[in-house]
Motif scaffolding. Sequence first.
Motif, PDB file in Angstrom:
ATOM      1  N   ILE A 171     -47.750  91.414 -40.710  1.00 43.50           N
ATOM      2  CA  ILE A 171     -47.931  91.442 -39.355  1.00 43.50           C
ATOM      3  C   ILE A 171     -48.111  93.041 -39.046  1.00 43.50           C
ATOM      4  N   GLN A 172     -48.356  93.403 -37.866  1.00 43.46           N
ATOM      5  CA  GLN A 172     -48.162  94.906 -37.779  1.00 43.46           C
ATOM      6  C   GLN A 172     -47.322  95.091 -36.331  1.00 43.46           C
ATOM      7  N   TYR A 173     -46.791  95.924 -36.169  1.00 43.94           N
ATOM      8  CA  TYR A 173     -46.073  96.458 -34.736  1.00 43.94           C
ATOM      9  C   TYR A 173     -46.596  97.569 -34.242  1.00 43.94           C
ATOM     10  N   ALA A 174     -46.315  97.596 -32.928  1.00 43.07           N
ATOM     11  CA  ALA A 174     -46.878  98.727 -32.091  1.00 43.07           C
ATOM     12  C   ALA A 174     -46.321 100.080 -32.930  1.00 43.07           C
ATOM     13  N   PRO A 175     -47.117 100.957 -32.954  1.00 43.41           N
ATOM     14  CA  PRO A 175     -46.450 102.481 -33.470  1.00 43.41           C
ATOM     15  C   PRO A 175     -45.830 102.989 -32.582  1.00 43.41           C
ATOM     16  N   ASP A 176     -44.730 103.638 -33.148  1.00 42.60           N
ATOM     17  CA  ASP A 176     -43.649 104.360 -32.353  1.00 42.60           C
ATOM     18  C   ASP A 176     -44.297 105.175 -31.176  1.00 42.60           C
ATOM     19  N   LYS A 177     -45.378 105.868 -31.470  1.00 44.62           N
ATOM     20  CA  LYS A 177     -45.916 106.852 -30.552  1.00 44.62           C
ATOM     21  C   LYS A 177     -47.532 106.529 -30.199  1.00 44.62           C
ATOM     22  N   GLY A 178     -47.492 106.261 -28.896  1.00 46.14           N
ATOM     23  CA  GLY A 178     -48.721 105.714 -28.557  1.00 46.14           C
ATOM     24  C   GLY A 178     -49.694 107.188 -28.091  1.00 46.14           C
ATOM     25  N   ALA A 301     -53.629  87.173 -30.649  1.00 43.84           N
ATOM     26  CA  ALA A 301     -53.716  87.975 -31.958  1.00 43.84           C
ATOM     27  C   ALA A 301     -53.290  89.435 -31.534  1.00 43.84           C
ATOM     28  N   SER A 302     -52.707  90.169 -32.196  1.00 41.24           N
ATOM     29  CA  SER A 302     -52.329  91.524 -32.118  1.00 41.24           C
ATOM     30  C   SER A 302     -53.584  92.552 -32.270  1.00 41.24           C
ATOM     31  N   SER A 303     -53.736  93.681 -31.821  1.00 43.13           N
ATOM     32  CA  SER A 303     -54.766  94.426 -32.157  1.00 43.13           C
ATOM     33  C   SER A 303     -54.705  94.933 -33.494  1.00 43.13           C
ATOM     34  N   SER A 304     -55.561  94.994 -34.283  1.00 45.66           N
ATOM     35  CA  SER A 304     -55.801  95.294 -35.690  1.00 45.66           C
ATOM     36  C   SER A 304     -55.698  96.767 -35.648  1.00 45.66           C
ATOM     37  N   ILE A 305     -54.913  97.355 -36.425  1.00 46.53           N
ATOM     38  CA  ILE A 305     -54.946  98.996 -36.877  1.00 46.53           C
ATOM     39  C   ILE A 305     -55.250  99.285 -38.129  1.00 46.53           C
ATOM     40  N   VAL A 306     -56.274  99.883 -38.456  1.00 50.74           N
ATOM     41  CA  VAL A 306     -56.863 100.009 -39.734  1.00 50.74           C
ATOM     42  C   VAL A 306     -56.991 101.521 -40.302  1.00 50.74           C
ATOM     43  N   LYS A 307     -56.713 101.758 -41.506  1.00 47.01           N
ATOM     44  CA  LYS A 307     -56.625 103.025 -41.634  1.00 47.01           C
ATOM     45  C   LYS A 307     -58.132 103.574 -42.094  1.00 47.01           C
ATOM     46  N   VAL A 342     -62.532  99.784 -21.064  1.00 49.24           N
ATOM     47  CA  VAL A 342     -61.437 100.787 -21.500  1.00 49.24           C
ATOM     48  C   VAL A 342     -60.779 100.184 -22.505  1.00 49.24           C
ATOM     49  N   PRO A 343     -60.867 100.660 -23.462  1.00 43.70           N
ATOM     50  CA  PRO A 343     -60.103 100.025 -24.838  1.00 43.70           C
ATOM     51  C   PRO A 343     -58.526 100.313 -24.823  1.00 43.70           C
ATOM     52  N   PHE A 344     -57.654  99.310 -25.272  1.00 42.78           N
ATOM     53  CA  PHE A 344     -56.200  99.561 -25.432  1.00 42.78           C
ATOM     54  C   PHE A 344     -55.774  98.700 -26.393  1.00 42.78           C
ATOM     55  N   LYS A 345     -54.471  98.639 -26.744  1.00 37.53           N
ATOM     56  CA  LYS A 345     -53.960  97.817 -27.630  1.00 37.53           C
ATOM     57  C   LYS A 345     -52.707  96.859 -27.300  1.00 37.53           C
ATOM     58  N   LEU A 346     -53.141  95.763 -27.791  1.00 43.61           N
ATOM     59  CA  LEU A 346     -51.923  94.714 -27.458  1.00 43.61           C
ATOM     60  C   LEU A 346     -51.159  94.516 -28.644  1.00 43.61           C
ATOM     61  N   MET A 347     -49.875  94.483 -28.740  1.00 45.36           N
ATOM     62  CA  MET A 347     -49.139  94.296 -29.970  1.00 45.36           C
ATOM     63  C   MET A 347     -47.751  94.055 -29.601  1.00 45.36           C
ATOM     64  N   HIS A 348     -46.719  93.586 -30.598  1.00 42.59           N
ATOM     65  CA  HIS A 348     -45.360  93.342 -30.525  1.00 42.59           C
ATOM     66  C   HIS A 348     -44.559  94.835 -30.721  1.00 42.59           C
ATOM     67  N   PRO A 349     -43.391  94.756 -29.801  1.00 46.93           N
ATOM     68  CA  PRO A 349     -42.730  96.133 -30.019  1.00 46.93           C
ATOM     69  C   PRO A 349     -42.197  96.051 -31.465  1.00 46.93           C
ATOM     70  N   LYS A 350     -41.738  97.138 -32.029  1.00 53.64           N
ATOM     71  CA  LYS A 350     -41.081  97.160 -33.271  1.00 53.64           C
ATOM     72  C   LYS A 350     -39.688  96.588 -33.189  1.00 53.64           C
ATOM     73  N   PRO A 351     -39.282  95.557 -33.732  1.00 52.96           N
ATOM     74  CA  PRO A 351     -37.489  95.192 -33.842  1.00 52.96           C
ATOM     75  C   PRO A 351     -36.845  96.409 -34.367  1.00 52.96           C
ATOM     76  N   GLY A 352     -35.597  96.117 -34.075  1.00 54.75           N
ATOM     77  CA  GLY A 352     -34.609  96.856 -34.592  1.00 54.75           C
ATOM     78  C   GLY A 352     -34.499  96.791 -36.226  1.00 54.75           C
ATOM     79  N   PRO A 353     -33.910  97.467 -37.077  1.00 57.57           N
ATOM     80  CA  PRO A 353     -33.968  97.480 -38.516  1.00 57.57           C
ATOM     81  C   PRO A 353     -33.182  96.312 -38.947  1.00 57.57           C
ATOM     82  N   GLU A 354     -33.544  95.559 -39.804  1.00 56.91           N
ATOM     83  CA  GLU A 354     -32.684  94.491 -40.357  1.00 56.91           C
ATOM     84  C   GLU A 354     -31.715  94.703 -41.134  1.00 56.91           C
ATOM     85  N   SER A 355     -30.605  94.149 -41.046  1.00 56.56           N
ATOM     86  CA  SER A 355     -29.164  94.335 -41.799  1.00 56.56           C
ATOM     87  C   SER A 355     -29.243  93.458 -43.122  1.00 56.56           C
ATOM     88  N   GLU A 356     -28.953  94.153 -44.248  1.00 52.82           N
ATOM     89  CA  GLU A 356     -29.188  93.358 -45.612  1.00 52.82           C
ATOM     90  C   GLU A 356     -27.617  93.451 -45.996  1.00 52.82           C
TER      91      GLU A 356
END
Length: 385
Positions: A171-178, A301-307, A342-356
């Motif tokens: 999966i991919q999450y929304a980037p930190d900076k738009g 589906a979330s927007s695809s971000i491709v390198k 007008v294009p835009f991105k539709l994604m999930h926000p990045k969750p907080g860090p997982e604790s191990e």
Amino acid sequence: MSPKHIIYKKISRDKSVGVYMGKRDFVDHCDFVDPVDGVVLIDPEQVKDKKVFVMLSCTFRYGREDMDVMGMAFRRDIFLCTRQVYPPLQDKERSIHTKVQEKILRKLGNNAHPFFFEFPDNLPCSVALQPAPTDVGKQCAVEFEVKAFCAENQDEKAQKRSSVRLAIRKIQYAPDKGGEPPAGETTCEFIMSDKPLHMRVSLEKETYYHGEKINISVEIDNSSNRNVKDVTVSVEQVTNVVLYSNDKYVKSVAYEETKDAVPSGTSLKKVYTLCPLLDNNRERRGLALDGKLKHDDTNLASSSIVKDEVLREILGMLVSYRVVVKCTASGMVGSSEVAVEVPFKLMHPKPGPESEDATDLVFEEFKRSYLKGVIGDDDESPAEP
């Protein structure tokens, strides 16, 4: 209460092998992808002189497997990687394991063996096309799976009773900076009109989260001699199936048709609000959805971000979104459609860090329920108590 960490567990029918994983969602951060790791538990009495392998696969499925025609498979393996875990050759000797792996290994004892895979950076994310309500069988999808099996060698066809399969997701999450808020505009000049029609559409930001309302600012300056009417606003999902035929599906996932008019010599400045949701599009065949696991509901589906350097042809399905505003400019010599995208991105926000650092491991068992249309040859659902 001490924090707990859920461990996903699945055992083969003959109890020879079992897979234990600390998560089933693996994030593509664009510059790297979370590695896939877990533990395989074996029963030496069942395995005997055979070997145990773990395979990570990414498969593009065109449709139902029983629709194969003239020997043409309706699936394609995009990526396959197999490791032998017993007798141990590789991961047992790794000096560094994740904290979750270490806890599982301590819990399960000497018959537990770790495994570790790294994703290449050119694989698609988990995505599927929504079937029609009357469709049966597997849907068109990009699927990921971890499979453990007992065999003489890795090329031998594994018996189902001595293998276990666990669906996972990339999966991919929304980037930190738009990026900058997107906008688009057009200017139309008509025959027998000295002045043009200008339309501008803008959004408040580049990236929106699933379930978030989208405010769409529309400005129409009608200096022409035509009358503008029937302004429509929509959000379209564009899915490019780039792997085998370069098919393109354009589906409206939110729509508003208005009677707003802009007579000649006047202007309009208005904000329209749309919210693209799967709940409003349940019956629409061919919509791209995020891949799902178990019985969990999914979403558009979330927007695809491709390198930039990745070949698009091997990415299975690419999903994008755009706002489309249309209106009709009518005059004595006919009508013309004016549109701005007008294009835009539709994604999930990045969750907080997982604790191990969770001290307790909670093992969640799965049973085979053989549901149709879900990732994997058999669906996984929590075992009944």
